[in-house]
Motif scaffolding. Structure first.
Motif, PDB file in Angstrom:
ATOM      1  N   GLY A   1       0.540  -1.166   0.240  1.00  0.00           N
ATOM      2  CA  GLY A   1      -0.206   0.030  -0.072  1.00  0.00           C
ATOM      3  C   GLY A   1       0.435   1.127   0.299  1.00  0.00           C
ATOM      4  O   GLY A   1       2.302   1.331   0.068  1.00  0.00           O
TER       5      GLY A   1
ATOM      6  N   TRP B   1      -7.842   0.926  13.365  1.00  0.00           N
ATOM      7  CA  TRP B   1      -6.490  -0.144  12.279  1.00  0.00           C
ATOM      8  C   TRP B   1      -7.459  -1.190  11.690  1.00  0.00           C
ATOM      9  O   TRP B   1      -8.182  -2.442  12.116  1.00  0.00           O
ATOM     10  N   ARG B   2      -7.980  -1.301  10.156  1.00  0.00           N
ATOM     11  CA  ARG B   2      -8.725  -2.129   9.382  1.00  0.00           C
ATOM     12  C   ARG B   2      -7.605  -3.299   8.988  1.00  0.00           C
ATOM     13  O   ARG B   2      -6.786  -2.162   7.085  1.00  0.00           O
TER      14      ARG B   2
ATOM     15  N   LYS C   1      -5.060   0.153   6.619  1.00  0.00           N
ATOM     16  CA  LYS C   1      -5.652   1.604   6.763  1.00  0.00           C
ATOM     17  C   LYS C   1      -6.244   1.937   7.917  1.00  0.00           C
ATOM     18  O   LYS C   1      -6.410   1.131   8.854  1.00  0.00           O
TER      19      LYS C   1
ATOM     20  N   LEU D   1       1.780   4.150   5.286  1.00  0.00           N
ATOM     21  CA  LEU D   1       0.682   2.819   5.543  1.00  0.00           C
ATOM     22  C   LEU D   1       2.033   1.663   5.745  1.00  0.00           C
ATOM     23  O   LEU D   1       1.807   0.793   6.582  1.00  0.00           O
TER      24      LEU D   1
ATOM     25  N   ASP E   1      -9.254   3.774   9.957  1.00  0.00           N
ATOM     26  CA  ASP E   1     -10.179   4.292   9.695  1.00  0.00           C
ATOM     27  C   ASP E   1     -10.596   5.516  10.315  1.00  0.00           C
ATOM     28  O   ASP E   1      -9.921   5.837  11.157  1.00  0.00           O
TER      29      ASP E   1
ATOM     30  N   ASP F   1      -2.797  -5.364   4.269  1.00  0.00           N
ATOM     31  CA  ASP F   1      -2.740  -4.693   3.836  1.00  0.00           C
ATOM     32  C   ASP F   1      -3.586  -3.595   4.155  1.00  0.00           C
ATOM     33  O   ASP F   1      -4.304  -4.637   5.373  1.00  0.00           O
TER      34      ASP F   1
END
Length: 677
Positions: A543, A585-586, A578, A547, A580, A576
């Motif tokens: 990514g 963390w997702r 990101k 990140l 939110d 991977d």
């Protein structure tokens, strides 16, 4: 009074009486008046058939005498072809109803009614069943050491100790009903009198062995099923309330007499050839009420009442549990048959109701395929509506391709293979879908699920999907190759109709190489799935740069460890993620799995990386299974034999020791219970 005696009384032949009864001829008016006089009824009854005319013959149990050569059967072998499981019952009984759909412009409707009887309602039912006449036969059968005897003994014990009996009635409507004579060829004799007689009206029916009906008797602890059929074609001039009961017991001795096994509840036959045998009878409404066999309307179809119903699997003890299991089983096997398109009707409607002494315990629950199998239903509906695409580019799309099936000629004939092009559908999996992701379900004919398998050798990082393959008439195509595919695949199915594989029928009917055609078909369908799901955008390694700095792969050790985990354990291959809007963390994690026959049970652990000291653990707010993975109480179960897997997760912000934006996330895989990683 026999037909011969009745004809002699009227001064006509037995053939003339038979023709009147079957509707092939109509008696003259003066003959009808004489018929009314002999039967002791008013003339309107004979002219208009407004009332039931009692035959005057007694209704009772007839037990087949033992074989003269001394042979003994200690149970119905057909009943052992399947488990006495309500899920198997739902599959087999509903399939039989689908095969007998009458008006193809409307769905066949199947209704399961569980009814628990206790106290006075139970005793009234047993009285109508003539229980006192049956009890000596049951006690003799229960005293035997064979399996059937043990099952019956347990059923009798439970009835005596609990004063409780579970009835399970299977009603179908818009079906053919049990047409035909009592003893000759026809649907009635195939179900009630014979074994291994399928007698299907459709050339592409789901069943073909004549074994499925045995699940009705196998689901009864007492081996007893009562039947009420409304016929689509008259028999003896009648269509409604044709009743019969069948009891399957082992060989037994009662009162010094030996009996072969089966018994029938019916009207005593007066014909010389079958004198004393119990045949079906035309019952009145009071009798159907007493035997809990009353149907909702006069539409053709049949009601099977399983007396002493139980779930041999042991995971449905109460009627409420059986209700839920029936609903789920119907959804699992028949979601496709219950799916309709914009201009295409569903083939089946199904529901389950539960009562106790006539009072509703769980109201009628229609089985909705759209809520119970959302992804697969979406795929089939898109095909029925002509809304498929060539490749998946957006969430919710359904991709379609064709898979060739080469059908060999029949043994002894010459000619080239015929190619049938089956339909393969792919769509993304749903988070709330109980269907296992990355599986392919196959079907033919009237769209009952025949087999389901995990698709092997998927590309690493494949997004979770559902795949459906339609072959033969399940494609909706009325072509010669579809017809031949139906016959070929039907011949490749074992009695359970749960696979396409080598069978005796396949190898005896088709030319050499038939089994290889099935293997090639399976290989090609898997390849087609991999081709569709492999068309995905090229992924960047980790990514965006910011990140990438904040996400680290599982190092398998403490802060100072930088090497990969030793071979022989699951490892995180790629991640991977990101942040939110809520600060969580997702992440989506891809896992490499060593080759192993057993499942891996691992715990995913999320930690914030620190410069020194122990990494603080953070909790998961949500874990979602992906490829070859199931979530079980916070743990991940990776499927046996899989080489890759994936899952997604969202961290619990409340467990963060510092804001996620200023931390680096590490995901480790530890053996369940923390016994290593």
């Amino acid at each position: 009074m026999s037909q011969s005696a009745f004809g002699a009384e009227l001064g006509v032949t037995r053939a003339a009486v038979s023709a009147w009864i079957t509707g092939r001829a109509e008696p003259r008016d003066e003959t009808k008046r004489e018929i009314a006089r002999i039967l002791g009824v008013d003339q309107a009854t004979v002219y208009l058939r407004t009332e039931d005319v009692p035959s005057g013959r007694p209704v009772g149990w007839y037990h087949r005498p033992a074989h003269a050569d001394g042979g003994r059967e200690f149970g119905n072998a057909a009943a052992f072809a399947f488990d006495a499981d309500v899920a198997v019952l739902a599959r087999e009984a509903t399939q039989n109803s689908l095969d007998e759909r009458l008006d193809e412009s409307r769905p066949v409707r199947v209704r399961y009614v569980l009814h628990e009887l206790t106290g006075e309602p139970l005793h009234n039912f047993l009285g109508a069943l003539r229980w006192d006449d049956l009890l000596p036969h049951y006690e003799a059968a229960a005293a035997q050491p064979q399996k059937v005897g043990r099952v019956i003994a347990e059923g009798l014990r439970e009835l005596r100790e609990t004063d409780r009996l579970v009835l399970l009635r299977v009603d179908d409507y818009n079906a053919s009903g049990l047409t035909g004579p009592d003893y000759g060829d026809g649907r009635f004799a195939a179900v009630v009198r014979r074994q291994l007689d399928s007698h299907k009206s459709s050339g592409f029916a789901g069943g073909s062995y004549g074994l499925g009906k045995a699940t009705l008797w196998a689901t009864s602890r007492l081996g007893l099923v009562l039947i009420n059929s409304t016929l689509s074609a008259p028999h003896e001039g009648r269509t409604e309330r044709r009743l019969i009961g069948r009891l399957d017991l082992p060989w037994r001795e009662v009162g010094g007499h030996h009996f072969a096994g089966p018994a029938w509840l019916g009207e005593e036959d007066s014909e010389p050839e079958y004198k004393g045998v119990s045949r079906s009878w035309w019952a009145d409404t009071a009798t159907t009420d007493q035997l809990h066999l009353t149907r909702a309307n006069s539409e053709p179809g049949t009601s099977f009442l399983i007396v002493g119903a139980h779930d041999a699997a042991g995971d449905a003890e109460s009627v409420q549990d059986m209700h839920d299991k029936l609903v789920e089983s119907l959804a699992e096997s028949f979601w496709a048959a219950m799916t309709r398109g914009r201009d295409r009707t569903a083939l089946l409607e199904a529901s389950v109701t539960t009562l106790r002494n006539g009072q509703i315990v769980k109201p009628e629950e229609p089985v909705d395929p759209h809520t119970r199998r959302p992804a697969r239903t979406r795929a089939l509906r898109a095909y029925l509506n002509g809304e498929t695409v060539a490749s998946l580019n957006e969430l919710g799309q359904v991709a379609m391709t064709r898979v060739p099936l080469r059908i060999p000629v029949l043994r002894g004939r010459k000619g080239p293979d015929v190619e049938h092009r089956a339909v393969l559908l792919i769509t993304s999996a749903e988070d709330n879908d109980p269907s296992r992701p990355n599986h392919l379900v196959c079907m033919r004919g009237n769209r009952m699920s025949v087999s389901e398998r995990r698709v092997p050798d998927l590309p690493l990082g494949t997004d979770p999907f559902q795949a459906v393959l339609l072959a033969g008439h399940a494609t909706g195509e009325d072509s010669e190759d579809a017809r031949l595919a139906e016959l070929f695949l039907r011949a490749s199915e074992p009695p359970e109709h749960d696979d396409w594989t080598r069978t005796d029928e396949l190898t005896s009917r088709y030319a050499r190489g038939a089994r290889q055609r099935i293997l090639d078909f399976r290989r090609d369908m898997y390849a087609a799935v991999r081709d569709l799901v492999g068309r995905r955008e090229q992924r960047t390694d980790g990514g965006p740069g910011v990140l990438r700095e904040l996400l680290r792969l599982d190092a398998g050790g403490g802060p100072a460890t930088t090497g990969r985990r030793a071979a022989g354990h699951p490892t995180v291959h790629h991640m991977d993620g990101k942040l939110d809007d809520g600060g969580a963390w997702r992440v989506r994690v891809e896992v490499k799995l060593p080759r192993r026959e057993d499942a891996w049970l691992m715990t995913p652990v999320a930690k914030f990386d620190v410069r020194s000291g122990k990494r603080p653990t953070v909790g998961w707010a949500e874990l979602i299974a992906g490829e070859n993975c199931r979530v079980e109480q916070g743990m991940l179960r990776f499927e046996p034999g899989a080489r890759t897997a994936s899952f997604s997760g969202t961290t619990d912000v409340a467990s963060h020791p510092v804001p996620a934006a200023v931390s680096r996330l590490v995901v480790e895989l530890q053996k369940a219970g923390g016994a290593g990683r």
